[in-house]
Write an enzyme that holds these catalytic residues in place. Sequence first.
Site, PDB file in Angstrom:
ATOM      1  N   LEU A  74       0.824  -1.218   0.000  1.00 48.20           N
ATOM      2  CA  LEU A  74       0.000   0.000   0.000  1.00 48.20           C
ATOM      3  C   LEU A  74       0.850   1.257   0.000  1.00 48.20           C
ATOM      4  CD1 LEU A  74      -3.138   0.806   2.065  1.00 48.20           C
ATOM      5  CD2 LEU A  74      -1.139   2.279   2.353  1.00 48.20           C
ATOM      6  N   ASN A 119       0.549   5.476   0.480  1.00 45.79           N
ATOM      7  CA  ASN A 119      -0.294   6.653   0.676  1.00 45.79           C
ATOM      8  C   ASN A 119       0.522   7.919   0.470  1.00 45.79           C
ATOM      9  OD1 ASN A 119       0.198   5.369   3.429  1.00 45.79           O
ATOM     10  ND2 ASN A 119      -0.716   7.241   4.189  1.00 45.79           N
ATOM     11  N   ASP A 120       0.654   8.792   1.434  1.00 52.62           N
ATOM     12  CA  ASP A 120       1.138  10.161   1.185  1.00 52.62           C
ATOM     13  C   ASP A 120       2.490  10.258   0.470  1.00 52.62           C
ATOM     14  OD1 ASP A 120      -0.855  10.179   3.075  1.00 52.62           O
ATOM     15  OD2 ASP A 120       0.315  11.231   4.594  1.00 52.62           O
ATOM     16  N   GLN A 126       4.743   7.162   1.847  1.00 54.72           N
ATOM     17  CA  GLN A 126       4.251   6.282   2.900  1.00 54.72           C
ATOM     18  C   GLN A 126       3.981   4.924   2.272  1.00 54.72           C
ATOM     19  OE1 GLN A 126       3.138   7.136   6.553  1.00 54.72           O
ATOM     20  NE2 GLN A 126       5.070   7.983   5.827  1.00 54.72           N
ATOM     21  N   TYR A 131       5.866   7.977  10.020  1.00 52.10           N
ATOM     22  CA  TYR A 131       4.765   8.694   9.369  1.00 52.10           C
ATOM     23  C   TYR A 131       5.292   9.853   8.521  1.00 52.10           C
ATOM     24  CZ  TYR A 131       0.660   6.234  11.220  1.00 52.10           C
ATOM     25  OH  TYR A 131      -0.329   5.311  11.469  1.00 52.10           O
ATOM     26  N   SER A 132       4.359  10.577   7.931  1.00 50.57           N
ATOM     27  CA  SER A 132       4.716  11.547   6.888  1.00 50.57           C
ATOM     28  C   SER A 132       5.639  12.654   7.362  1.00 50.57           C
ATOM     29  CB  SER A 132       3.442  12.171   6.317  1.00 50.57           C
ATOM     30  OG  SER A 132       2.817  11.234   5.486  1.00 50.57           O
ATOM     31  N   ARG A 163       1.592  15.588  13.897  1.00 56.05           N
ATOM     32  CA  ARG A 163       2.431  14.880  12.912  1.00 56.05           C
ATOM     33  C   ARG A 163       2.599  15.654  11.612  1.00 56.05           C
ATOM     34  NH1 ARG A 163      -2.102  11.430  13.656  1.00 56.05           N
ATOM     35  NH2 ARG A 163      -3.677  11.671  12.026  1.00 56.05           N
TER      36      ARG A 163
HETATM   37  C1  FRU Z   1      -2.404  11.129   5.919  1.00 58.44           C
HETATM   38  C2  FRU Z   1      -1.761  10.404   7.084  1.00 58.44           C
HETATM   39  C3  FRU Z   1      -0.769  11.274   7.825  1.00 58.44           C
HETATM   40  C4  FRU Z   1       0.136  10.266   8.456  1.00 58.44           C
HETATM   41  C5  FRU Z   1       0.210   9.191   7.400  1.00 58.44           C
HETATM   42  C6  FRU Z   1       0.297   7.798   7.926  1.00 58.44           C
HETATM   43  O1  FRU Z   1      -2.884  10.262   4.952  1.00 58.44           O
HETATM   44  O2  FRU Z   1      -2.742   9.909   7.966  1.00 58.44           O
HETATM   45  O3  FRU Z   1      -1.341  12.183   8.730  1.00 58.44           O
HETATM   46  O4  FRU Z   1       1.387  10.792   8.749  1.00 58.44           O
HETATM   47  O5  FRU Z   1      -0.972   9.317   6.630  1.00 58.44           O
HETATM   48  O6  FRU Z   1       0.491   6.895   6.884  1.00 58.44           O
END
Ligand code: FRU
Length: 466
Positions: free
Chosen positions: A38, A40-41, A57, A100-101, A158
């Site tokens: 997966l 994400n960011d 991410q 995390y991000s 974060r």
């Molecule tokens: C946004 C988020 C961030 C976090 C990250 C975790 O999509 O929730 O706030 O750092 O993804 O994967």
Amino acid sequence: MKEIQLLKQTALALMQGQTRAAQDPHRPGWHLAPPVGLLNDPNGFIQFAGRYHLFYQWNPLACAHGAKFWGHWSSADLLSWRHEPVALTPAEAYESHGCYSGSAVDDNGVLTLIYTGNVKFTAGRTAWQCLATLDEKGDCQKLGPVLALPEGYSGHVRDPKVWRHDGAWYMVLGAQDLAGRGKVLLLRGETLQQWQLLGEIAGSGLNGLGDFGYMWECPDLFRLGERDVLIVCPQGLPAQETRWLNTFQSGYFIGTLDYPQARYTHGDFQELDLGFEFYAPQTTLSDDGRRLMFGWMGIPDGDEFYQPTLAHGWIHQMTCPRELTLQQDRLLQRPARELQQLRGAQRRLQGAAQQLETLDIASAELLIAPEGALTAHFGDALRLDYRQGELRLSRRNLRSGQQEDRYWLGALRQLHIFCDRSSVEIFINDGEAVMSARYFPADAPRLRLEGEAKVTLDYWRLEPGV
Ligand code: FRU
């Protein structure tokens, strides 16, 4: 020890899953997608020593959110990307539930990452803002936490975005206060190791905003022209008739940041993308002075876990790179000009929409100037309608099967559309608005137009790797 274990598991996941993911007919040809697992960011987007770096991410071990790694790509031209060694693995106690991000800066010639170490307990959580450096080989050295949870906030603090201004470092953080209101915090550091909290510069209950969400994620603050733009993702905005329709929003304010007073005055919140999938964008300033942005073409907690790519062991992708400019009090988004290099031969079609031939849109760019009402079918899975000042994008929700719609309201002059297997990005009126969406047609995707409107359509097949 834990790091070696996680890297071994990642290597195994790649060995077992990469071919299956690459064979997915829904897999993008030129957008960035995770080799397995997966995504994400976008994180740490930077042009460093002439080369673009984009981190992300990543959960390489499952198609689920969880303890995130930082994956890493680099590119000389924003077009052809090379996967680099995994940058961050969630191996230490201060990042046990995910790296995390965060963002990346050039600290005196050293590529430095600032990210959130996410730690969950049986009840509650905490967050550390952490540093790491990266050498030319892509090897990462963690320097550990540089900021603990500030007083007065829940464990949700974060997503540090760091930049340099007037000889000092500044950081914005997404946060939730103890009353459950989403905020953006501004911090200042003489060095990247020592941070002082200056205050809250935006959020629920501030600057004339009423209740505006319970958590603000992924802030990004930058100068554009004569203004300071704050991009942020407020969570908890109630859906309205034609806006804020996704589970979570991603948008921006335009304003002025008074650094010494730590005060930000700003206008209204405007959504960055009116489609179905867009979240957690991040920008950087390129060497040639452009403000470039990538977004995650996904939304947490929607129907994401019903996407058919799961059967191939991967999920989600990035948007294409976009260029941001300011037009009065609005951000314009245009596809990065580099994408023109993907174009094959140009074809021009003209006539009544319904009479034009259907087009192969597996990997294509289209420029459409409609005069009047129009419907565009993207395979059997997505539909775009324009009539009387309303542009509507419709599809079936993968979980419920119900039709869902997204809207842009205005006088349509131009549609600039990028298609890549299972994604479309629709730029409206030369960047005034964008609608991004994933879609999963049963067959090779084709575009079919309907309606009597006279249409001029320019078409390019996009050819990655040429
Ligand atoms: C946004 C988020 C961030 C976090 C990250 C975790 O999509 O929730 O706030 O750092 O993804 O994967």
